[in-house]
Enzyme design. Sequence first.
Site, short mmCIF file in Angstrom:
data_model
loop_
_atom_site.label_atom_id
_atom_site.label_comp_id
_atom_site.label_asym_id
_atom_site.label_seq_id
_atom_site.Cartn_x
_atom_site.Cartn_y
_atom_site.Cartn_z
N GLY A 121 23.35 35.99 60.84
CA GLY A 121 21.94 35.97 60.49
C GLY A 121 21.20 36.88 61.45
O GLY A 121 21.20 36.63 62.65
N ALA A 166 29.12 32.49 61.02
CA ALA A 166 27.93 32.82 60.24
C ALA A 166 27.21 34.02 60.84
O ALA A 166 27.26 34.25 62.06
CB ALA A 166 26.98 31.62 60.21
N CYS A 183 24.19 27.27 54.99
CA CYS A 183 23.74 28.49 54.32
C CYS A 183 23.31 28.23 52.87
O CYS A 183 23.22 29.16 52.07
CB CYS A 183 24.81 29.58 54.37
N GLY A 224 18.89 34.73 56.36
CA GLY A 224 19.80 33.64 56.05
C GLY A 224 19.07 32.34 55.74
O GLY A 224 17.85 32.26 55.78
#
Length: 256
Positions: A181, A179, A211, A106
Amino acid sequence: IFGSALWFLCGVRESTPFAMAGGATAKKLGVRIFRSLVPYGQAQSLQTAIHCARKNAFVPDTLLILQHPSVVTVGKRAEVGLKSIKTDEATLKELKCDVLKSDRGGDVTYHGPGQIVVYPIVHLRERKLGARKYVEKLENVMIEVAKKHGITNAKGQMKNENDGSDMSGVWVGKKKLGAVGVKISGGVTSHGFALNSETDLEFFRGHIMPCGLEGMDVTSLKELVGGEVKRERLEVEIVDAFAKEYGYTEVYTRRC
């Protein structure tokens, strides 16, 4: 390196079952929920230790649930991620927000109080899961939790309208609610996902381009439901959704 992992292992043995079903073929999950803020570097060290222990079969699959003090983290492509930080590091320091590099995938993101961060250490090879399917399931966990709060239009990975690239995470319209990652090494995962519960969204909007996605916004459960979100309830919902999504039949949890 095993000190933290063995400490965790002792904690799992002492834990009370969160839910139990199954027998000889039961799939076990150990959960540690932290009440206090955990510095990002400390969480990374703990993940490293448990990752090593999991790879060597000293501990079961593990879920760490916590919140960080304010920190901006940049993924493996640091040269790209650093360009997505709008505010200089000195100013962020004055705001008591560190800028740290991470070995996850990410771009750039923000962690801080009011955001629930979940770090699964899962042996994908044992579970016969590929990387893409694993990430999809992480998104599904957040989507199911959102439904518990009346948010029925949350969706997983979507396409970037500008270049057609895939955008991971969970979205409500064009606003990012959660999110993803991750890092996978030796078939075992670390890092994971961050769900905005009562996060200060102005940190996202004012200081970074989340991001690295220009023109995209962020949101939180609090913003979407228009009221307070109980932290302990949310943590229980995350554990429940994670266990169901990945098929765990024995889940042991401990708050510390």
